[in-house]
Design a protein around this motif. Structure first.
Motif, mmCIF file in Angstrom:
data_model
loop_
_atom_site.group_PDB
_atom_site.id
_atom_site.type_symbol
_atom_site.label_atom_id
_atom_site.label_comp_id
_atom_site.label_asym_id
_atom_site.label_seq_id
_atom_site.Cartn_x
_atom_site.Cartn_y
_atom_site.Cartn_z
ATOM 1 N N PHE A 90 0.876 -1.189 0.126
ATOM 2 C CA PHE A 90 0.095 -0.010 0.030
ATOM 3 C C PHE A 90 1.196 1.175 -0.061
ATOM 4 C CE2 PHE A 90 -2.320 3.259 2.148
ATOM 5 C CZ PHE A 90 -3.447 3.091 1.576
ATOM 6 N N ALA A 91 1.949 1.310 0.860
ATOM 7 C CA ALA A 91 2.867 2.375 0.894
ATOM 8 C C ALA A 91 3.640 2.611 -0.446
ATOM 9 C CB ALA A 91 3.717 2.450 2.163
ATOM 10 N N LEU A 92 4.142 1.572 -0.810
ATOM 11 C CA LEU A 92 5.001 1.571 -2.095
ATOM 12 C C LEU A 92 4.033 2.421 -3.457
ATOM 13 C CD1 LEU A 92 7.373 -1.255 -1.820
ATOM 14 C CD2 LEU A 92 7.973 1.525 -1.769
ATOM 15 N N ASP A 93 2.761 1.881 -3.275
ATOM 16 C CA ASP A 93 1.943 1.940 -4.373
ATOM 17 C C ASP A 93 1.422 3.504 -4.533
ATOM 18 O OD1 ASP A 93 -0.214 1.192 -6.810
ATOM 19 O OD2 ASP A 93 -1.649 1.925 -4.905
ATOM 20 N N GLN A 94 1.274 3.833 -3.286
ATOM 21 C CA GLN A 94 0.738 5.260 -3.015
ATOM 22 C C GLN A 94 1.668 6.191 -3.155
ATOM 23 O OE1 GLN A 94 -2.906 6.563 -2.488
ATOM 24 N NE2 GLN A 94 -2.653 4.505 -3.621
ATOM 25 N N ALA A 95 2.935 5.973 -2.741
ATOM 26 C CA ALA A 95 3.975 6.784 -2.625
ATOM 27 C C ALA A 95 4.510 6.798 -4.338
ATOM 28 C CB ALA A 95 5.307 6.315 -1.916
ATOM 29 N N SER A 96 4.552 6.026 -5.112
ATOM 30 C CA SER A 96 4.886 5.778 -6.546
ATOM 31 C C SER A 96 3.977 6.844 -7.385
ATOM 32 C CB SER A 96 5.065 4.607 -6.815
ATOM 33 O OG SER A 96 3.679 3.597 -7.037
ATOM 34 N N LYS A 97 2.739 6.495 -7.112
ATOM 35 C CA LYS A 97 1.515 7.429 -7.682
ATOM 36 C C LYS A 97 1.668 8.965 -7.321
ATOM 37 C CE LYS A 97 -1.518 3.357 -7.874
ATOM 38 N NZ LYS A 97 -2.705 2.871 -7.197
ATOM 39 N N LEU A 98 1.625 9.047 -6.156
ATOM 40 C CA LEU A 98 1.742 10.607 -5.523
ATOM 41 C C LEU A 98 2.882 11.252 -6.217
ATOM 42 C CD1 LEU A 98 0.426 10.091 -1.913
ATOM 43 C CD2 LEU A 98 -0.894 11.158 -3.871
ATOM 44 N N TRP A 99 4.125 10.738 -6.099
ATOM 45 C CA TRP A 99 5.325 11.009 -6.623
ATOM 46 C C TRP A 99 5.409 11.394 -7.857
ATOM 47 C CZ3 TRP A 99 9.564 9.269 -9.657
ATOM 48 C CH2 TRP A 99 10.536 10.127 -9.930
ATOM 49 N N LEU A 100 4.874 10.418 -8.822
ATOM 50 C CA LEU A 100 4.941 10.573 -10.282
ATOM 51 C C LEU A 100 3.804 11.555 -10.764
ATOM 52 C CD1 LEU A 100 5.375 6.999 -11.458
ATOM 53 C CD2 LEU A 100 6.954 8.883 -11.764
ATOM 54 N N TYR A 101 2.711 11.596 -10.229
ATOM 55 C CA TYR A 101 1.558 12.605 -10.446
ATOM 56 C C TYR A 101 1.808 14.025 -9.997
ATOM 57 C CZ TYR A 101 -2.832 14.043 -12.361
ATOM 58 O OH TYR A 101 -3.629 14.601 -13.089
ATOM 59 N N PHE A 102 2.286 14.006 -8.793
ATOM 60 C CA PHE A 102 2.365 15.678 -8.105
ATOM 61 C C PHE A 102 3.953 15.913 -8.201
ATOM 62 C CE2 PHE A 102 -1.699 13.986 -6.352
ATOM 63 C CZ PHE A 102 -2.490 14.946 -6.897
ATOM 64 N N GLY A 103 4.624 14.829 -8.107
ATOM 65 C CA GLY A 103 6.193 15.409 -7.805
ATOM 66 C C GLY A 103 6.948 15.777 -8.935
ATOM 67 N N THR A 104 6.427 15.130 -10.201
ATOM 68 C CA THR A 104 7.205 15.154 -11.240
ATOM 69 C C THR A 104 6.323 15.875 -12.548
ATOM 70 O OG1 THR A 104 6.520 13.119 -12.488
ATOM 71 C CG2 THR A 104 8.282 13.027 -10.878
ATOM 72 N N ASP A 105 6.888 16.180 -13.515
ATOM 73 C CA ASP A 105 6.153 16.756 -14.862
ATOM 74 C C ASP A 105 5.740 15.468 -15.806
ATOM 75 O OD1 ASP A 105 8.789 16.193 -15.813
ATOM 76 O OD2 ASP A 105 8.807 18.172 -16.732
ATOM 77 N N LEU A 106 5.650 14.105 -15.316
ATOM 78 C CA LEU A 106 5.399 13.318 -16.296
ATOM 79 C C LEU A 106 4.053 13.343 -16.987
ATOM 80 C CD1 LEU A 106 5.482 10.339 -17.307
ATOM 81 C CD2 LEU A 106 4.377 9.395 -15.151
ATOM 82 N N VAL A 107 2.878 14.172 -16.246
ATOM 83 C CA VAL A 107 1.765 14.334 -17.092
ATOM 84 C C VAL A 107 1.788 14.980 -18.377
ATOM 85 C CG1 VAL A 107 -0.442 15.457 -16.904
ATOM 86 C CG2 VAL A 107 0.448 14.172 -14.929
ATOM 87 N N LEU A 108 3.050 16.089 -18.230
ATOM 88 C CA LEU A 108 3.183 17.119 -19.235
ATOM 89 C C LEU A 108 4.237 16.446 -20.246
ATOM 90 C CD1 LEU A 108 3.351 20.286 -17.213
ATOM 91 C CD2 LEU A 108 1.432 19.442 -18.671
ATOM 92 N N THR A 109 5.135 15.713 -19.816
ATOM 93 C CA THR A 109 6.122 15.301 -20.841
ATOM 94 C C THR A 109 6.282 13.754 -20.905
ATOM 95 O OG1 THR A 109 7.580 14.817 -18.756
ATOM 96 C CG2 THR A 109 7.755 17.197 -19.822
ATOM 97 N N GLN A 110 5.067 13.123 -20.792
ATOM 98 C CA GLN A 110 4.886 11.805 -21.192
ATOM 99 C C GLN A 110 5.123 11.398 -22.710
ATOM 100 O OE1 GLN A 110 1.330 9.722 -20.233
ATOM 101 N NE2 GLN A 110 0.190 11.612 -20.384
ATOM 102 N N PRO A 111 5.698 10.212 -22.951
ATOM 103 C CA PRO A 111 5.981 9.239 -22.167
ATOM 104 C C PRO A 111 7.602 9.516 -21.896
ATOM 105 C CG PRO A 111 6.040 8.567 -24.414
ATOM 106 C CD PRO A 111 5.627 10.058 -24.437
ATOM 107 N N TRP A 112 8.027 8.892 -20.431
ATOM 108 C CA TRP A 112 9.559 8.631 -20.293
ATOM 109 C C TRP A 112 9.830 7.504 -20.791
ATOM 110 C CZ3 TRP A 112 9.470 10.667 -14.492
ATOM 111 C CH2 TRP A 112 9.377 11.931 -14.516
ATOM 112 N N ARG A 113 10.717 7.379 -21.690
ATOM 113 C CA ARG A 113 11.318 5.891 -22.090
ATOM 114 C C ARG A 113 12.502 5.812 -21.551
ATOM 115 N NH1 ARG A 113 7.944 5.418 -25.956
ATOM 116 N NH2 ARG A 113 7.389 6.709 -27.494
ATOM 117 N N PHE A 114 12.261 4.263 -21.067
ATOM 118 C CA PHE A 114 13.556 3.598 -20.334
ATOM 119 C C PHE A 114 13.933 2.705 -20.914
ATOM 120 C CE2 PHE A 114 11.395 6.037 -17.146
ATOM 121 C CZ PHE A 114 12.372 6.576 -16.294
ATOM 122 N N GLY A 115 14.680 2.683 -22.386
ATOM 123 C CA GLY A 115 14.977 1.664 -23.114
ATOM 124 C C GLY A 115 14.071 1.264 -24.038
#
Length: 171
Positions: free
Chosen positions: A19-44
């Motif tokens: 629960f903690a890892l799931d919520q932390a990853s979602k909150l960080w990616l959505y509110f703590g990064t600009d993923l919404v504006l700059t997606q997709p982020w490619r990792f290989g």
């Protein structure tokens, strides 16, 4: 030395960490990064991070646009997690306790998304060439791992009382 890691304690730990890892990853990616504006982020060539809002259940099935469906899915997730916790309390093996904790933690993580946003935030996209897997999150991965654990636990020979390597006597 501390108390032994019983199946229930291991399951509860898995539930809380999932629960903690799931919520932390979602909150960080959505509110703590600009993923919404700059997606997709490619990792290989096989992995992207993207923003997908899933209003359905597994693999996007049964999409729910209305409030009633949303809250029914939240209620179903909470009831399922409670049932899994009861089962976890009765688990006879650490593998079973772990598997149930992973599933319950994942169900609660996705239920929080549905309650807060009306949909589940998925962000991991695996692909290769023309092949593309569904977009998922930490909760989804934990649920799949938990189901694999349930299957493995069901295939193992029955165990006797704790600490015993003898199989349980027939009932």
């Amino acid at each position: 030395m501390g108390r032994p890691m019983t199946p229930f304690r291991l399951g509860l730990l898995a539930l809380v960490l999932t629960f903690a890892l799931d919520q932390a990853s979602k909150l960080w990616l959505y509110f703590g990064t600009d993923l919404v504006l700059t997606q997709p982020w490619r990792f290989g060539p096989y992995l992207d991070l993207v923003v997908v809002w899933n209003r359905g259940v597994s693999y996007g099935m049964f999409q729910q646009e209305g409030g009633l469906g949303r809250w029914l899915l939240v209620a179903l997730s909470v009831v399922a997690a409670a049932g899994l916790a009861v089962w976890m309390h009765r688990a006879g093996s650490r593998l079973l306790g772990l598997a149930l904790g992973l599933i319950a933690g994942g169900a609660l993580g996705n239920a929080v998304d549905r309650a807060a946003y009306g949909a589940v935030f998925d962000f991991v996209h695996l692909h290769a060439g023309q092949w593309s897997w569904y977009v998922f999150n930490v909760a989804d991965a934990a649920i799949v791992a938990g189901v694999v654990g349930l299957i493995l636990d069901s295939l193992l020979p029955e165990r006797g009382p704790a600490g015993s390597s003898d199989p349980a006597p027939p009932v």
